[in-house]
Design a protein around this motif. Structure first.
Motif, PDB file in Angstrom:
ATOM      1  N   LEU A  13       0.835  -1.210   0.000  1.00  0.00           N
ATOM      2  CA  LEU A  13       0.000   0.000   0.000  1.00  0.00           C
ATOM      3  C   LEU A  13       0.867   1.255   0.000  1.00  0.00           C
ATOM      4  O   LEU A  13       0.500   2.266  -0.589  1.00  0.00           O
ATOM      5  CB  LEU A  13      -0.943  -0.005   1.208  1.00  0.00           C
ATOM      6  CG  LEU A  13      -2.001  -1.110   1.192  1.00  0.00           C
ATOM      7  CD1 LEU A  13      -2.868  -1.020   2.441  1.00  0.00           C
ATOM      8  CD2 LEU A  13      -2.864  -1.025  -0.053  1.00  0.00           C
ATOM      9  N   HIS A  14       2.024   1.163   0.668  1.00  0.00           N
ATOM     10  CA  HIS A  14       2.948   2.303   0.639  1.00  0.00           C
ATOM     11  C   HIS A  14       3.390   2.579  -0.795  1.00  0.00           C
ATOM     12  O   HIS A  14       3.381   3.726  -1.240  1.00  0.00           O
ATOM     13  CB  HIS A  14       4.164   2.010   1.527  1.00  0.00           C
ATOM     14  CG  HIS A  14       5.285   2.982   1.354  1.00  0.00           C
ATOM     15  ND1 HIS A  14       5.330   4.187   2.031  1.00  0.00           N
ATOM     16  CD2 HIS A  14       6.373   2.962   0.552  1.00  0.00           C
ATOM     17  CE1 HIS A  14       6.414   4.848   1.647  1.00  0.00           C
ATOM     18  NE2 HIS A  14       7.068   4.117   0.764  1.00  0.00           N
ATOM     19  N   LEU A  15       3.739   1.526  -1.524  1.00  0.00           N
ATOM     20  CA  LEU A  15       4.179   1.704  -2.916  1.00  0.00           C
ATOM     21  C   LEU A  15       3.058   2.291  -3.773  1.00  0.00           C
ATOM     22  O   LEU A  15       3.310   3.101  -4.657  1.00  0.00           O
ATOM     23  CB  LEU A  15       4.641   0.365  -3.498  1.00  0.00           C
ATOM     24  CG  LEU A  15       5.988  -0.144  -2.984  1.00  0.00           C
ATOM     25  CD1 LEU A  15       6.276  -1.523  -3.541  1.00  0.00           C
ATOM     26  CD2 LEU A  15       7.113   0.810  -3.358  1.00  0.00           C
ATOM     27  N   LEU A  16       1.816   1.874  -3.495  1.00  0.00           N
ATOM     28  CA  LEU A  16       0.692   2.401  -4.271  1.00  0.00           C
ATOM     29  C   LEU A  16       0.505   3.895  -4.042  1.00  0.00           C
ATOM     30  O   LEU A  16       0.069   4.611  -4.933  1.00  0.00           O
ATOM     31  CB  LEU A  16      -0.599   1.661  -3.906  1.00  0.00           C
ATOM     32  CG  LEU A  16      -0.751   0.274  -4.505  1.00  0.00           C
ATOM     33  CD1 LEU A  16      -2.042  -0.344  -4.038  1.00  0.00           C
ATOM     34  CD2 LEU A  16      -0.724   0.344  -6.028  1.00  0.00           C
ATOM     35  N   LYS A  17       0.836   4.347  -2.812  1.00  0.00           N
ATOM     36  CA  LYS A  17       0.665   5.777  -2.512  1.00  0.00           C
ATOM     37  C   LYS A  17       1.773   6.614  -3.138  1.00  0.00           C
ATOM     38  O   LYS A  17       1.614   7.809  -3.341  1.00  0.00           O
ATOM     39  CB  LYS A  17       0.673   5.987  -0.991  1.00  0.00           C
ATOM     40  CG  LYS A  17      -0.682   5.757  -0.336  1.00  0.00           C
ATOM     41  CD  LYS A  17      -0.674   6.239   1.098  1.00  0.00           C
ATOM     42  CE  LYS A  17      -1.973   5.870   1.797  1.00  0.00           C
ATOM     43  NZ  LYS A  17      -1.914   6.177   3.230  1.00  0.00           N
ATOM     44  N   GLN A  18       2.940   5.984  -3.386  1.00  0.00           N
ATOM     45  CA  GLN A  18       4.069   6.729  -3.941  1.00  0.00           C
ATOM     46  C   GLN A  18       3.920   6.870  -5.452  1.00  0.00           C
ATOM     47  O   GLN A  18       3.095   6.217  -6.075  1.00  0.00           O
ATOM     48  CB  GLN A  18       5.393   5.987  -3.668  1.00  0.00           C
ATOM     49  CG  GLN A  18       5.645   5.669  -2.230  1.00  0.00           C
ATOM     50  CD  GLN A  18       5.863   6.905  -1.404  1.00  0.00           C
ATOM     51  OE1 GLN A  18       6.712   7.705  -1.715  1.00  0.00           O
ATOM     52  NE2 GLN A  18       5.075   7.073  -0.367  1.00  0.00           N
ATOM     53  N   ASN A  19       4.786   7.710  -5.991  1.00  0.00           N
ATOM     54  CA  ASN A  19       4.879   7.873  -7.428  1.00  0.00           C
ATOM     55  C   ASN A  19       5.213   6.527  -8.086  1.00  0.00           C
ATOM     56  O   ASN A  19       5.903   5.701  -7.500  1.00  0.00           O
ATOM     57  CB  ASN A  19       6.000   8.875  -7.702  1.00  0.00           C
ATOM     58  CG  ASN A  19       5.898   9.454  -9.074  1.00  0.00           C
ATOM     59  OD1 ASN A  19       5.912   8.724 -10.053  1.00  0.00           O
ATOM     60  ND2 ASN A  19       5.763  10.763  -9.150  1.00  0.00           N
ATOM     61  N   GLU A  20       4.740   6.332  -9.306  1.00  0.00           N
ATOM     62  CA  GLU A  20       4.964   5.069 -10.007  1.00  0.00           C
ATOM     63  C   GLU A  20       6.458   4.780 -10.183  1.00  0.00           C
ATOM     64  O   GLU A  20       6.888   3.623 -10.187  1.00  0.00           O
ATOM     65  CB  GLU A  20       4.292   5.126 -11.383  1.00  0.00           C
ATOM     66  CG  GLU A  20       3.777   3.791 -11.859  1.00  0.00           C
ATOM     67  CD  GLU A  20       2.756   3.937 -12.966  1.00  0.00           C
ATOM     68  OE1 GLU A  20       3.045   3.533 -14.097  1.00  0.00           O
ATOM     69  OE2 GLU A  20       1.648   4.461 -12.686  1.00  0.00           O
TER      70      GLU A  20
END
Lengths: 202, 202
Positions: B31-38
């Motif tokens: 979920l952290h990765l989803l919140k960050q820029n691609e």
């Protein structure tokens, strides 16, 4: 640290960007992947980039989904008259795991936090009021964290939803099941007395 | 857990294969990765697969390297008459960080452990004896963990290297710097008395 390989160094740098993972743990993870079959790393890298690129958010409740609408919103078994408002997807999973709720969800994407610069406009509040105004909804359950930010957001939402005439409730705050009275903090204990449940009404 | 998205589920499954990372942590990371820029996820995925595919091991000492020979083996500043034998690459990094050693290394790739099915033939012992027999080496320092497996491996190596006539030493076991005597375990304290250092000789 002086890495003998630029490739390892890059991998460690990228892994240690993840929350709660420092350089030492990142190195341990990188060396673990090196010891495993190449397919393990390939599967991990592919799953990560596919997730980031292809994941969708439900147009209705903003839950994570593989399609335009999530499986909960599409299901005919769910009670469409109740919406449970949560902060993020993890809360949806947590509530789903209880098997105690059969209504719909609405994922805000955060809570109001002036310190972090998150205001009501940064959250999916507009689409919530729109869903409520469509008329099918009878109750909105606010299931936000029992923190200052969560309570602020609950208060804001209950005011915003007042006009629509829908019933607004919040999940109970009290002593956790299995918790002992003497070890419960005063605030929780005080609240649990104020919001006591009437056995005869139940 | 019932994930609303197959993509998330796959990512969580792959992340939770890493040592010390369970399903909950894996979900938090995803979920952290989803919140960050691609780009963050792309960089991570690329760094991982590049590392796994392109990393090389030094032909001489089996340390991780970007070329056929690692930077330590290639360096003209290192003392080529001493080889420090370690279990894995993390130990190389740890010893390099002390700035107290200027010789070469030899990475075994593990220690002898009958329980885990690791015997002498699974380790890079043959190439170590070959390096010693080439004649340039005067001392082999065994820097293995002070565990039963480490000690077994040290004992095995010292026997194997005996014929070659090279000096074999092991790093000192004793009270850690800053450690208090009364809190040191008996085995360590006992050993530190037996292997005491003669001040007058030093």
């Amino acid at each position: 640290m002086n890495f003998p390989s630029k490739l390892i160094e890059d991998a460690v740098t990228e892994i240690s960007r993840l929350p709660g993972i420092g350089k030492k743990t990142a190195l341990r993870l990188a060396l673990h992947l090196l010891k495993q079959n190449e397919a393990v790393t390939e599967a991990l890298a592919l799953a990560l980039s596919r997730m980031r690129e292809e994941v969708k958010y439900c147009n209705t409740c903003h839950n994570i989904s593989d399609q335009e609408e999530c499986s909960i919103c599409l299901s005919h078994r769910r009670d469409r008259s109740i919406i449970c408002v949560v902060e993020d997807i993890r809360d949806v999973l947590a509530i789903e795991n209880t098997n105690q709720y059969s209504g719909l969800f609405h994922v805000l994407g955060g809570v109001i936090s002036p310190i972090q610069g998150i205001g009501p406009d940064d959250l999916k509040i507009e689409s919530l009021t729109r869903r409520v105004e469509e008329g099918e909804v009878k109750e909105v359950i606010l299931a936000l964290s029992a923190t200052m930010e969560g309570d602020t957001t609950s208060f804001y939402l209950s005011k915003r939803l007042k006009e629509s005439g829908v019933k607004v409730s919040t999940i109970a705050r009290g002593i956790p099941v299995g918790g002992e009275l003497e070890f419960t903090d005063e605030v929780t204990l005080g609240r649990s007395i104020l919001t006591r449940i009437n056995y005869s009404q139940e």
